[in-house]
Design an enzyme around this catalytic site. Structure first.
Site, PDB file in Angstrom:
ATOM      1  N   ASP A  63      58.697  35.251  18.614  1.00  0.00           N
ATOM      2  CA  ASP A  63      59.037  36.200  19.669  1.00  0.00           C
ATOM      3  C   ASP A  63      59.905  37.265  19.014  1.00  0.00           C
ATOM      4  O   ASP A  63      61.044  36.985  18.629  1.00  0.00           O
ATOM      5  CB  ASP A  63      59.793  35.493  20.800  1.00  0.00           C
ATOM      6  CG  ASP A  63      60.206  36.432  21.929  1.00  0.00           C
ATOM      7  OD1 ASP A  63      60.096  37.668  21.753  1.00  0.00           O
ATOM      8  OD2 ASP A  63      60.665  35.935  22.969  1.00  0.00           O
ATOM      9  N   SER A 142      52.691  55.619  18.365  1.00  0.00           N
ATOM     10  CA  SER A 142      51.682  56.147  19.271  1.00  0.00           C
ATOM     11  C   SER A 142      51.838  57.651  19.338  1.00  0.00           C
ATOM     12  O   SER A 142      52.922  58.185  19.080  1.00  0.00           O
ATOM     13  CB  SER A 142      51.887  55.541  20.668  1.00  0.00           C
ATOM     14  OG  SER A 142      51.101  56.212  21.638  1.00  0.00           O
ATOM     15  N   TYR A 155      57.061  53.879  28.166  1.00  0.00           N
ATOM     16  CA  TYR A 155      56.400  53.627  26.891  1.00  0.00           C
ATOM     17  C   TYR A 155      56.641  54.785  25.928  1.00  0.00           C
ATOM     18  O   TYR A 155      57.005  54.576  24.758  1.00  0.00           O
ATOM     19  CB  TYR A 155      54.903  53.440  27.134  1.00  0.00           C
ATOM     20  CG  TYR A 155      54.084  53.204  25.881  1.00  0.00           C
ATOM     21  CD1 TYR A 155      54.136  51.986  25.211  1.00  0.00           C
ATOM     22  CD2 TYR A 155      53.240  54.200  25.387  1.00  0.00           C
ATOM     23  CE1 TYR A 155      53.371  51.774  24.078  1.00  0.00           C
ATOM     24  CE2 TYR A 155      52.468  53.987  24.256  1.00  0.00           C
ATOM     25  CZ  TYR A 155      52.541  52.769  23.600  1.00  0.00           C
ATOM     26  OH  TYR A 155      51.784  52.557  22.468  1.00  0.00           O
ATOM     27  N   ALA A 157      59.055  56.906  25.957  1.00  0.00           N
ATOM     28  CA  ALA A 157      60.461  56.921  25.555  1.00  0.00           C
ATOM     29  C   ALA A 157      60.734  55.910  24.454  1.00  0.00           C
ATOM     30  O   ALA A 157      61.435  56.209  23.477  1.00  0.00           O
ATOM     31  CB  ALA A 157      61.344  56.628  26.776  1.00  0.00           C
ATOM     32  N   SER A 158      60.164  54.702  24.577  1.00  0.00           N
ATOM     33  CA  SER A 158      60.404  53.672  23.565  1.00  0.00           C
ATOM     34  C   SER A 158      59.772  54.044  22.232  1.00  0.00           C
ATOM     35  O   SER A 158      60.330  53.766  21.164  1.00  0.00           O
ATOM     36  CB  SER A 158      59.869  52.319  24.053  1.00  0.00           C
ATOM     37  OG  SER A 158      58.457  52.329  24.165  1.00  0.00           O
ATOM     38  N   LYS A 159      58.606  54.691  22.271  1.00  0.00           N
ATOM     39  CA  LYS A 159      57.953  55.090  21.029  1.00  0.00           C
ATOM     40  C   LYS A 159      58.625  56.318  20.408  1.00  0.00           C
ATOM     41  O   LYS A 159      58.640  56.460  19.182  1.00  0.00           O
ATOM     42  CB  LYS A 159      56.465  55.344  21.270  1.00  0.00           C
ATOM     43  CG  LYS A 159      55.673  54.078  21.607  1.00  0.00           C
ATOM     44  CD  LYS A 159      55.714  53.053  20.468  1.00  0.00           C
ATOM     45  CE  LYS A 159      54.783  51.887  20.726  1.00  0.00           C
ATOM     46  NZ  LYS A 159      54.746  50.921  19.598  1.00  0.00           N
TER      47      LYS A 159
END
Length: 267
Positions: A63, A142, A155, A157-159
């Protein structure tokens, strides 16, 4: 580290989609693979397939959001292969929802934890070994990490965070022998879309994408493998992705409209 050959690789998110296809592609070149994901059974099956193709492979259920799991992953990889040459941060989660329709805001925390903080932690643990081998960090990000995308705000924002971290780290590591490759796929056929979280915080269950019109995981894997061999700084995988980098500077309103159109058409 030169070429693929017997390169020693940690690959997260290995059990499905891009990760699985990339494991098989690297195995064909004889890579030694530490396969990390949560599903032990899928990993064991994949490891057998990789060995049948000529690679070495260890199934290491992990994990990536668990610090102890990541410590164990690095320790087991070094124990098995004597070091680490490449770390491929591929594990990820996504979302499909307008921000103003979200009923569960905790998805933003989950997205940041998996897509950004987990790669940061694993990088910290593996970096001493990569410095010894003059290795390579690979961030599978991405196009959404380079421009805004409607219905995928968390998504994207995280990338964006992921790309910002690895671009910054590249500069810090100049002269160390460790390189950084940022991979920015367009839409790819992958189970990640089926598991994407909707407005209620639950997985969609089916892909919202027109899968016949987007890149296969196998083609994506081939391109990533070539980028790894070349230690390529950045890989943009689609014509609209390459064009978009210029349009963002020259015609930012147009790139917004193109992003909106891509989501409406689902490809």
């Amino acid at each position: 580290m030169t070429g693929i050959g017997k390169v020693r690789v940690i690959l997260t998110g290995a059990s499905e989609g891009i990760g699985r296809a990339l494991a098989l592609e690297l195995a064909r070149g004889g890579a030694r693979l530490a396969l990390a994901a949560r599903d032990r059974q899928r990993l064991e099956t994949l490891a057998q397939e990789c060995r049948a193709l000529g690679g070495e492979a260890r199934a290491l259920p992990t994990d990536v959001t668990n610090q102890q799991d990541c410590e164990w992953l690095v320790e087991e990889t070094v124990k098995a292969f004597g070091g680490i040459d490449v770390v491929i941060h591929n594990a990820g989660v996504t979302m499909w929802s307008r921000f103003d329709a979200l009923q569960d805001m905790s998805i933003f925390e989950r997205l940041m934890e998996v897509n950004y903080l987990a790669p940061v932690r694993l990088t910290a643990l593996s970096l001493p070994h990569l410095k010894q081998s003059k290795g390579l960090l690979v961030a599978v990000a991405s196009l959404a990490g380079l421009t805004g995308v409607p219905e995928r705000s968390g998504y994207a924002a995280s990338k964006h965070a992921m790309i910002g971290f690895f671009d910054s780290l590249r500069i810090e590591l100049a002269g160390s022998g460790v390189d950084v490759s940022v991979i920015a796929p367009d839409f790819v056929v992958s189970e990640i879309h089926k598991r994407a979280v909707g407005p209620d915080g639950e997985p969609l269950g089916t892909s919202p994408m027109k899968q016949s019109k987007i890149m296969t995981a196998e083609e994506c894997a081939r391109q990533i493998a070539r980028a790894i061999e070349k230690r390529q700084r950045q890989l943009l995988m689609s014509p609209r992705g390459k064009l978009g980098m210029w349009l963002k500077l020259l015609a930012p309103g147009l790139i917004d409209r193109l992003a909106a159109k891509a989501i409406r058409q689902r490809h």
